[in-house]
Design an enzyme around this catalytic site. Sequence first.
Site, PDB file in Angstrom:
ATOM      1  N   ILE A 154       0.760  -1.220   0.063  1.00 49.16           N
ATOM      2  CA  ILE A 154       0.045  -0.098  -0.019  1.00 49.16           C
ATOM      3  C   ILE A 154       1.057   1.121  -0.177  1.00 49.16           C
ATOM      4  CG2 ILE A 154      -1.961  -1.009   0.992  1.00 49.16           C
ATOM      5  CD1 ILE A 154      -1.323   0.138   3.739  1.00 49.16           C
ATOM      6  N   GLY A 155       2.101   1.096   0.032  1.00 51.30           N
ATOM      7  CA  GLY A 155       2.996   2.293   0.204  1.00 51.30           C
ATOM      8  C   GLY A 155       4.230   1.926   0.328  1.00 51.30           C
ATOM      9  N   ALA A 156       5.288   3.049   0.280  1.00 50.40           N
ATOM     10  CA  ALA A 156       6.784   2.707   0.299  1.00 50.40           C
ATOM     11  C   ALA A 156       7.072   3.660   1.579  1.00 50.40           C
ATOM     12  CB  ALA A 156       7.477   3.294  -1.000  1.00 50.40           C
ATOM     13  N   GLY A 157       7.869   3.261   2.522  1.00 51.49           N
ATOM     14  CA  GLY A 157       8.555   3.677   3.508  1.00 51.49           C
ATOM     15  C   GLY A 157      10.119   3.765   3.677  1.00 51.49           C
ATOM     16  N   GLU A 158      10.649   4.739   4.186  1.00 50.29           N
ATOM     17  CA  GLU A 158      12.065   4.924   4.022  1.00 50.29           C
ATOM     18  C   GLU A 158      12.972   3.575   4.044  1.00 50.29           C
ATOM     19  OE1 GLU A 158      14.301   6.787   7.253  1.00 50.29           O
ATOM     20  OE2 GLU A 158      15.947   6.842   5.835  1.00 50.29           O
ATOM     21  N   GLY A 162      11.702   0.232   3.406  1.00 54.15           N
ATOM     22  CA  GLY A 162      11.064  -0.559   2.836  1.00 54.15           C
ATOM     23  C   GLY A 162       9.477  -0.306   2.441  1.00 54.15           C
ATOM     24  N   GLU A 163       8.706  -1.674   2.079  1.00 49.56           N
ATOM     25  CA  GLU A 163       7.436  -1.455   1.597  1.00 49.56           C
ATOM     26  C   GLU A 163       6.545  -1.499   2.995  1.00 49.56           C
ATOM     27  OE1 GLU A 163       7.935  -4.832  -0.845  1.00 49.56           O
ATOM     28  OE2 GLU A 163       8.024  -3.362  -2.625  1.00 49.56           O
ATOM     29  N   ASP A 172       6.544  16.052  14.367  1.00 51.90           N
ATOM     30  CA  ASP A 172       6.317  16.170  12.933  1.00 51.90           C
ATOM     31  C   ASP A 172       4.766  15.861  12.919  1.00 51.90           C
ATOM     32  OD1 ASP A 172       6.461  16.152  10.245  1.00 51.90           O
ATOM     33  OD2 ASP A 172       7.431  14.179   9.973  1.00 51.90           O
TER      34      ASP A 172
HETATM   35  N1  ADE Z   1      -0.350   3.553   5.763  1.00 53.24           N
HETATM   36  C1  ADE Z   1       0.848   3.634   6.757  1.00 53.24           C
HETATM   37  N2  ADE Z   1       0.498   3.057   7.879  1.00 53.24           N
HETATM   38  C2  ADE Z   1      -0.715   2.842   7.541  1.00 53.24           C
HETATM   39  C3  ADE Z   1      -1.812   2.166   8.123  1.00 53.24           C
HETATM   40  N3  ADE Z   1      -1.718   1.648   9.630  1.00 53.24           N
HETATM   41  N4  ADE Z   1      -3.230   1.787   7.854  1.00 53.24           N
HETATM   42  C4  ADE Z   1      -3.310   2.034   6.559  1.00 53.24           C
HETATM   43  N5  ADE Z   1      -2.350   2.470   5.930  1.00 53.24           N
HETATM   44  C5  ADE Z   1      -1.099   2.543   6.331  1.00 53.24           C
END
Ligand code: ADE
Length: 561
Positions: A190-194, A196-197, A309
């Site tokens: 669902i996304g990319a963090g610093e 990893g995924e 932040d």
């Molecule tokens: N993106 C980052 N953390 C999340 C989470 N806990 N639920 C849904 N999307 C996210």
Amino acid sequence: MGIVRKDWAIHNSIALSWSEVEQPPSDIVDYEVKYYEKEQEQLSYSSTRTKSTSVVVTGLRPSTVYVFHVRARTSAGYTAYSPNFEFATAAEDPDIADQGQVLVVVTASVGGFSLLVILTLFLLITGRCQGYIKARMKSEDKRTRFHSGHVPFSGIKTYVDPDTYEDPTQAVEEFAKEIDPSYICIDRVIGAGEFGEVCSGRLHKPGRKDIAVAIKTLKGGYMEDQRREFLREASIIGQFNNSNIIRLEGVVTKSRPVMIVVEYMENGALDAFLRTREGQFTVLQLAGMLRGIAVGMTYLSDMGYVHRDLAARNILVDDNLVCKVSDFGMSRVLEDDSESAYTATGGKIPIRWTAPEAIAYGKFSSASDVWSYAIVMWEVMSYGERPYWEMSNQDVILSIEEGYRLPAPIGCPVTLHQLMLHCWQKEYSQRPSFNNVLSFLDKLIINPSSMITQVNDALSFPDSPEEMPDYPLFISIGDWLDSIKMSQYKSNFLAAGYTTLDSIATMSIEDIKRIGVCLIGHQRRIISSIQSLRLQLHHIHQSGFQAQNRSNRALPHYRSN
Ligand code: ADE
């Protein structure tokens, strides 16, 4: 650590002191006092820190036995804990219970009163009245228990910085549960963090219902310090237990990939969520979201945690519109936030969200979090608009320094914008605490008519300052004086020709003396309320004109002083 003694106890506090062992370490930084309710058998504990060999532990329950033990922190790490010591609090003091009830009645009746009076009262009451604080602490104890589901007792835990552990892995072990990876089922990225995924998936613990989770992974080939930095977030979130803070389910550290598992938030990040739903919520719904964030931030500031932040992009929203504070990993360095920019002193900071003293000389505190919270309020009320629009970071810093502040978003209740302005005071000690913000929002929410007046219709867009209607729009001189407990001077003001709040806002201390206010304490009280009134009146006048100019952003913000 030697013997721990009870010096005294009342219904909600116990004073302790202790002696050192015969040869104490020379470099004691401070002491940690850990305690829990005896009956709860360490289901949950609280801790507090002190630099001396004594402490007053507050926020306890009456007539309850607590178990205490103490250890010292030295530059080389922690000493062993002292043995357990058991002490009981005294029975409830009936006088204080009565005060709590009186407070409830008073606050409820204030609900219907003029908006401005609420704000002025709120400014005056802030932290000044001992009886009020005592009574409020009691009602907040109840609120904490109510909101956090199963906080087993009201003692306020203090946040322990994982960096104080010599070995940060120890902090992860202490604050995060290890999850067997076979219980985790990953669905999709669902996304990319610093590091990893970020994936969504399900967690199935034996004997428990399946729950939806978000899984942050650490990509392969990491260095040891990246692993530590990644897991640092888990050892922070794992210390929190509040319905408006993202909940940590646990970590996977004993197999690859290393993972952090948190509750899943169906609607994702608040800024993106609002941008796709412009105009779709009522003011009350938006205020409810802001209240949730304020609950989470009150909890964090009570624990002594400074977020650094806070921004809508770091708030997650679930399918019931509950907002939870998230993104704790970067509180130390802020490297990961795309909004962070380098300051003159070399730090990386999200300028638009950060209080001036934090930008200028790194003074981060709960008061600087309050500033950021008000920027989040503005983001929410404008459905995810970018604060200060396309202005450069440098222009933002200069404008703030010159006294300009963001105007109310279209459709924003005056009261909410007044709260923002209060949180954006240059002097950080003048800003409200998160507790104050929360009680103010509570009052607005239980009395939704307080949010009917929007900044844009408050003055029906006059063409020139001369057409500006005279105050009072909301309040009479009598109401104002009542609200600051100075009603005895009403005739002095009226006899001297001060009949509108606008005219009062021009008064100097000399004028106050001239109309016959002789006591210095009364002069001070009146002048401090006038200063706050000036800020609000100035804003309302400016925002009337600003609303007209909305299509051309030549005057996107107004000066607050
Ligand atoms: N993106 C980052 N953390 C999340 C989470 N806990 N639920 C849904 N999307 C996210």
